[in-house]
Design a protein around this motif. Structure first.
Motif, PDB file in Angstrom:
ATOM      1  N   LEU A   1       6.573  -0.406   6.316  1.00  0.00           N
ATOM      2  CA  LEU A   1       6.593  -1.570   5.417  1.00  0.00           C
ATOM      3  C   LEU A   1       5.204  -1.992   4.958  1.00  0.00           C
ATOM      4  O   LEU A   1       5.057  -2.652   3.948  1.00  0.00           O
ATOM      5  CB  LEU A   1       7.270  -2.758   6.110  1.00  0.00           C
ATOM      6  N   GLU A   2       4.190  -1.657   5.741  1.00  0.00           N
ATOM      7  CA  GLU A   2       2.839  -2.106   5.441  1.00  0.00           C
ATOM      8  C   GLU A   2       1.863  -0.976   5.692  1.00  0.00           C
ATOM      9  O   GLU A   2       2.127  -0.090   6.482  1.00  0.00           O
ATOM     10  CB  GLU A   2       2.467  -3.248   6.389  1.00  0.00           C
ATOM     11  N   GLU A   3       0.725  -1.055   5.058  1.00  0.00           N
ATOM     12  CA  GLU A   3      -0.320  -0.083   5.371  1.00  0.00           C
ATOM     13  C   GLU A   3      -1.070  -0.570   6.615  1.00  0.00           C
ATOM     14  O   GLU A   3      -2.297  -0.636   6.628  1.00  0.00           O
ATOM     15  CB  GLU A   3      -1.297   0.058   4.201  1.00  0.00           C
ATOM     16  N   SER A   4      -0.322  -0.936   7.644  1.00  0.00           N
ATOM     17  CA  SER A   4      -0.980  -1.478   8.833  1.00  0.00           C
ATOM     18  C   SER A   4      -1.609  -0.364   9.647  1.00  0.00           C
ATOM     19  O   SER A   4      -0.946   0.632   9.942  1.00  0.00           O
ATOM     20  CB  SER A   4       0.031  -2.195   9.724  1.00  0.00           C
TER      21      SER A   4
END
Lengths: 193, 80
Positions: free
Chosen positions: A142-145
């Motif tokens: 969901l995120e470029e975490s």
């Protein structure tokens, strides 16, 4: 709480609320339960907002609260059953495509497959993952975490995140392939089996 | 800096997920890149795996968020 605190909270919340919902949706696998979970986490965060240090990572803080709430509710409901799963080999889809005679065309067969799978099918595949892989993989996709931020949210060492993501990605490839077979998707002219 | 030993296919493949996620050290990132520059098989594998990751990311981020969520959170915070 005073108005200033509420305004500060709203400013922090606004950019991350969609992410929080999408993450909660993958955890709970159900829209209504996801909204309940986000609401519970947001209210909890607001009540403890005086403990939040301005300038630090609000997103990670909120998602950690949300994850803990989800896992606590699961334990309380005694539904946190460990799901048995088989180890899946590396590069599962690539191997299956090779077995099925699917060759590199002018298009990358992986891209063709991903284009033919819809949002709902991707969600369904992620929903098959056991909790510990679903949490890590959902945050990752969901995120470029970076792994470090996922580790902060899940409160586990970075090595655990790496391991969960690697295994989760393999399980996910198997689930995606099985969905593609069930749907009779063809890639570069060949049929999956 | 001492010259690093080039990676073989097995070593490069073992680092592929971390390479895609840019989680390797700069030296290891460079070593994998150098291997991909000279190995068509591993390059094809890299492109394949990266396409799957990118495809999942793209679809995951398209999931609709219910319109009522924002108002619902506002009401909950008002009474918190």
């Amino acid at each position: 709480m005073d108005q200033t605190l509420r305004e500060r909270f709203d400013r922090e919340l606004e950019p991350v609320v969609d992410l929080a919902y999408r993450y909660a949706l993958r955890l709970t696998r159900d829209s209504e339960s996801a909204m309940d979970l986000v609401q519970d986490a947001v209210v909890l965060a607001y009540r403890h907002f005086e403990n939040f240090t301005p300038g630090t990572n609000f997103k990670a803080w909120l998602l950690r609260i949300l994850t803990n709430k989800f896992l606590k509710d699961r334990q309380r409901a005694a539904r946190a059953v460990q799901v048995a799963f088989d180890e899946v080999e590396e590069a599962y889809i690539a191997r299956k495509m090779l077995e099925n005679g699917i060759e590199e065309d002018d298009q990358n067969p992986a891209s063709v497959l991903m284009n033919k799978l819809g949002v709902e099918e991707i969600a369904a595949a992620i929903d098959t993952l056991p909790d510990e892989f679903r949490t890590a993989c959902s945050l990752y996709f969901l995120e470029e975490s970076p792994y470090q931020e996922i580790a902060e949210v899940l409160e586990v060492p970075i090595g655990t995140v790496r391991s969960r993501l690697h295994r989760g990605r393999r399980l996910l490839q198997k689930a995606l392939w099985e969905l593609a077979v069930a749907k009779g998707i063809t890639i570069n002219g060949a049929v999956n089996a | 800096m001492p010259e690093m030993k080039p990676l073989n296919c097995e070593e490069a493949f073992a680092r592929l997920d971390d390479f895609i996620d840019r989680e390797l050290s700069p030296v290891e990132q460079q070593l994998v890149q150098e291997h991909l520059n000279v190995c068509a098989h591993c390059l094809a594998e890299y492109k394949f795996e990266a396409a799957i990751v990118d495809g999942i990311k793209e679809k995951m981020r398209k999931m609709q968020v219910p319109q009522e969520l924002s108002a619902r959170l506002g009401r909950a915070l008002d009474s918190a």
